[in-house]
Design a protein around this motif. Sequence first.
Motif, PDB file in Angstrom:
ATOM      1  N   TYR A 117       0.863  -1.228  -0.026  1.00 16.16           N
ATOM      2  CA  TYR A 117      -0.218  -0.057   0.199  1.00 16.16           C
ATOM      3  C   TYR A 117       0.836   1.378  -0.063  1.00 16.16           C
ATOM      4  CZ  TYR A 117      -4.232  -2.989   0.860  1.00 16.16           C
ATOM      5  OH  TYR A 117      -5.187  -3.677   0.492  1.00 16.16           O
ATOM      6  N   GLN A 118       2.155   1.240   0.717  1.00 14.64           N
ATOM      7  CA  GLN A 118       2.841   2.400   0.625  1.00 14.64           C
ATOM      8  C   GLN A 118       3.443   2.565  -0.712  1.00 14.64           C
ATOM      9  OE1 GLN A 118       5.573   0.960   3.824  1.00 14.64           O
ATOM     10  NE2 GLN A 118       4.852   2.469   4.976  1.00 14.64           N
ATOM     11  N   LYS A 119       3.856   1.448  -1.325  1.00 10.88           N
ATOM     12  CA  LYS A 119       4.411   1.396  -2.742  1.00 10.88           C
ATOM     13  C   LYS A 119       3.408   2.066  -3.623  1.00 10.88           C
ATOM     14  CE  LYS A 119       7.801  -2.131  -2.319  1.00 10.88           C
ATOM     15  NZ  LYS A 119       8.304  -3.572  -2.705  1.00 10.88           N
ATOM     16  N   LEU A 120       2.063   1.528  -3.466  1.00  6.94           N
ATOM     17  CA  LEU A 120       0.998   2.039  -4.414  1.00  6.94           C
ATOM     18  C   LEU A 120       0.836   3.404  -4.129  1.00  6.94           C
ATOM     19  CD1 LEU A 120      -1.391   1.511  -6.229  1.00  6.94           C
ATOM     20  CD2 LEU A 120      -2.831   1.219  -4.127  1.00  6.94           C
ATOM     21  N   PHE A 121       0.951   4.292  -3.063  1.00  5.02           N
ATOM     22  CA  PHE A 121       0.638   5.545  -2.992  1.00  5.02           C
ATOM     23  C   PHE A 121       1.781   6.296  -3.411  1.00  5.02           C
ATOM     24  CE2 PHE A 121       1.619   9.512  -0.620  1.00  5.02           C
ATOM     25  CZ  PHE A 121       0.300  10.046  -0.616  1.00  5.02           C
ATOM     26  N   VAL A 122       3.105   5.885  -3.455  1.00  8.93           N
ATOM     27  CA  VAL A 122       3.985   6.556  -4.049  1.00  8.93           C
ATOM     28  C   VAL A 122       4.166   6.509  -5.630  1.00  8.93           C
ATOM     29  CG1 VAL A 122       6.464   6.637  -4.045  1.00  8.93           C
ATOM     30  CG2 VAL A 122       5.619   5.934  -2.003  1.00  8.93           C
ATOM     31  N   ASP A 170      -4.998  10.742  10.265  1.00  8.68           N
ATOM     32  CA  ASP A 170      -5.658   9.547  10.908  1.00  8.68           C
ATOM     33  C   ASP A 170      -6.974  10.140  11.469  1.00  8.68           C
ATOM     34  OD1 ASP A 170      -6.723   7.545  12.493  1.00  8.68           O
ATOM     35  OD2 ASP A 170      -5.015   7.509  13.830  1.00  8.68           O
ATOM     36  N   PRO A 171      -8.155   9.918  10.995  1.00 12.78           N
ATOM     37  CA  PRO A 171      -9.500  10.385  11.234  1.00 12.78           C
ATOM     38  C   PRO A 171      -9.691  10.305  12.680  1.00 12.78           C
ATOM     39  CG  PRO A 171      -9.470   8.941   9.483  1.00 12.78           C
ATOM     40  CD  PRO A 171      -8.165   8.643   9.814  1.00 12.78           C
ATOM     41  N   ALA A 172      -9.055   9.362  13.585  1.00 10.24           N
ATOM     42  CA  ALA A 172      -9.273   9.106  14.915  1.00 10.24           C
ATOM     43  C   ALA A 172      -8.510   9.774  15.786  1.00 10.24           C
ATOM     44  CB  ALA A 172      -9.104   7.531  15.249  1.00 10.24           C
ATOM     45  N   GLN A 173      -7.572  10.807  15.341  1.00  9.13           N
ATOM     46  CA  GLN A 173      -6.760  11.272  16.018  1.00  9.13           C
ATOM     47  C   GLN A 173      -7.324  12.850  16.415  1.00  9.13           C
ATOM     48  OE1 GLN A 173      -2.636  11.278  14.242  1.00  9.13           O
ATOM     49  NE2 GLN A 173      -2.346   9.472  15.426  1.00  9.13           N
ATOM     50  N   CYS A 174      -6.594  13.992  16.373  1.00 10.66           N
ATOM     51  CA  CYS A 174      -6.858  15.145  17.108  1.00 10.66           C
ATOM     52  C   CYS A 174      -8.083  15.638  16.031  1.00 10.66           C
ATOM     53  CB  CYS A 174      -5.839  16.076  17.038  1.00 10.66           C
ATOM     54  SG  CYS A 174      -4.382  15.868  18.056  1.00 10.66           S
ATOM     55  N   LEU A 221      -5.341  15.714  -9.272  1.00 11.73           N
ATOM     56  CA  LEU A 221      -5.420  14.499  -8.142  1.00 11.73           C
ATOM     57  C   LEU A 221      -5.832  15.124  -6.831  1.00 11.73           C
ATOM     58  CD1 LEU A 221      -4.814  11.430  -7.771  1.00 11.73           C
ATOM     59  CD2 LEU A 221      -2.465  12.368  -7.029  1.00 11.73           C
ATOM     60  N   ARG A 222      -6.740  14.178  -6.270  1.00 16.31           N
ATOM     61  CA  ARG A 222      -7.192  14.520  -4.919  1.00 16.31           C
ATOM     62  C   ARG A 222      -7.327  12.798  -4.193  1.00 16.31           C
ATOM     63  NH1 ARG A 222      -6.938  19.076  -6.704  1.00 16.31           N
ATOM     64  NH2 ARG A 222      -8.638  20.367  -7.156  1.00 16.31           N
ATOM     65  N   ILE A 223      -6.422  13.011  -3.252  1.00 22.17           N
ATOM     66  CA  ILE A 223      -6.001  11.578  -2.786  1.00 22.17           C
ATOM     67  C   ILE A 223      -5.867  11.734  -1.113  1.00 22.17           C
ATOM     68  CG2 ILE A 223      -3.564  11.870  -3.225  1.00 22.17           C
ATOM     69  CD1 ILE A 223      -3.552   8.676  -3.757  1.00 22.17           C
ATOM     70  N   PHE A 224      -6.259  10.694  -0.520  1.00 24.03           N
ATOM     71  CA  PHE A 224      -6.174  10.600   1.049  1.00 24.03           C
ATOM     72  C   PHE A 224      -5.298   9.565   1.338  1.00 24.03           C
ATOM     73  CE2 PHE A 224      -9.869  13.341   1.031  1.00 24.03           C
ATOM     74  CZ  PHE A 224      -9.739  14.025   2.146  1.00 24.03           C
ATOM     75  N   LEU A 225      -4.303   9.754   2.233  1.00 27.28           N
ATOM     76  CA  LEU A 225      -3.444   8.402   2.693  1.00 27.28           C
ATOM     77  C   LEU A 225      -3.720   8.512   4.413  1.00 27.28           C
ATOM     78  CD1 LEU A 225      -1.422   6.381   2.807  1.00 27.28           C
ATOM     79  CD2 LEU A 225       0.322   8.246   3.282  1.00 27.28           C
ATOM     80  N   ILE A 226      -4.727   7.473   4.855  1.00 28.25           N
ATOM     81  CA  ILE A 226      -5.021   7.443   6.074  1.00 28.25           C
ATOM     82  C   ILE A 226      -4.582   6.421   6.667  1.00 28.25           C
ATOM     83  CG2 ILE A 226      -6.954   9.128   5.706  1.00 28.25           C
ATOM     84  CD1 ILE A 226      -8.858   6.639   5.655  1.00 28.25           C
ATOM     85  N   GLY A 227      -4.505   6.282   8.029  1.00 25.49           N
ATOM     86  CA  GLY A 227      -4.121   5.301   8.743  1.00 25.49           C
ATOM     87  C   GLY A 227      -3.715   5.403  10.362  1.00 25.49           C
ATOM     88  N   THR A 228      -3.672   4.488  11.296  1.00 24.83           N
ATOM     89  CA  THR A 228      -3.546   4.778  12.503  1.00 24.83           C
ATOM     90  C   THR A 228      -2.069   5.190  12.623  1.00 24.83           C
ATOM     91  OG1 THR A 228      -3.412   2.519  13.014  1.00 24.83           O
ATOM     92  CG2 THR A 228      -5.606   3.476  13.245  1.00 24.83           C
ATOM     93  N   ALA A 229      -1.623   5.621  14.081  1.00 25.50           N
ATOM     94  CA  ALA A 229      -0.463   5.679  14.249  1.00 25.50           C
ATOM     95  C   ALA A 229       0.463   4.656  14.175  1.00 25.50           C
ATOM     96  CB  ALA A 229      -0.416   6.115  15.680  1.00 25.50           C
ATOM     97  N   GLY A 230       1.748   4.821  13.785  1.00 28.49           N
ATOM     98  CA  GLY A 230       2.620   3.711  13.548  1.00 28.49           C
ATOM     99  C   GLY A 230       2.549   2.819  12.069  1.00 28.49           C
ATOM    100  N   THR A 231       1.621   3.225  11.274  1.00 32.02           N
ATOM    101  CA  THR A 231       1.543   2.542  10.092  1.00 32.02           C
ATOM    102  C   THR A 231       2.288   2.874   8.924  1.00 32.02           C
ATOM    103  OG1 THR A 231      -0.462   3.914   9.613  1.00 32.02           O
ATOM    104  CG2 THR A 231      -0.926   1.926  10.662  1.00 32.02           C
TER     105      THR A 231
END
Length: 241
Positions: free
Chosen positions: A63-68, A228-232, A93-103
């Motif tokens: 997934y990291q490679k896909l985003f890059v 991360d939508p679950a953070q601040c 381009l309109r793109i979101f990269l989301i994930g919890t801490a440490g991902t």
Amino acid sequence: QASGHTVRRDILQEGVNPTDFDYSVRTLPHNLHVWAKQWASINETTSQYEDAKLSKDTLGDDYQKLFVNIMVKHTEKLLQAYNNEALASVTPLRIFLIGTAGTGKTTTVQTALQENYRLLRAWKVPAHFVRCGAPTGCAAFNMKFNATTIHRLIRYSPFRTFDDLKDQKLIDALEEHLGKTTLLFLDEVSMIGRRLMGCIHRRFHQGKPSRFAHNEFLGNASCACIGDPAQCEAIGGRTVL
């Protein structure tokens, strides 16, 4: 006993702030004009941060490679259109990269930025073709790659009511600042409220009137949002997520 406390307080005061001490001794010469000039120079001067160790080939997550890869391919398309003076023909381009801490969001974004800078050097395009912003100074510092706070990026003081710039000198400076910025990275997107995103849009729209007279979102610049939508939560409004 009360008087004893009073005496001790007087002794402490005399030791910390003695009345017979000349505080004008050994003072440095003050020149506000020189300091203001130095601060203006620092404010306008930037150094280009890079990390040559970062590469999409070193990423271990698909997934990291896909985003890059998405970002690199889109940047190549933008650069080709920029070289042909046809940026308006490229769908932003309109793109979101989301994930919890440490991902690995930070590593992924920094790798994408490093790959983009390699492309910019190859095409001999200025680094401010890509800009990075974050809601706080700490987040911008962690992002690196010349990231700044969003308020500094769009030349907006949070202590004033937001409005389009009216002074022509300020408008000219904004066009110089954002005129060639075609790809925007926004970190900690959960903290970016809809109002602040509206401010970003208006500044980018006003900073690109010569190429994009129509009311395209962000002046037709591409945008990658990371967070991360679950953070601040958003500061002063509902989040854009």
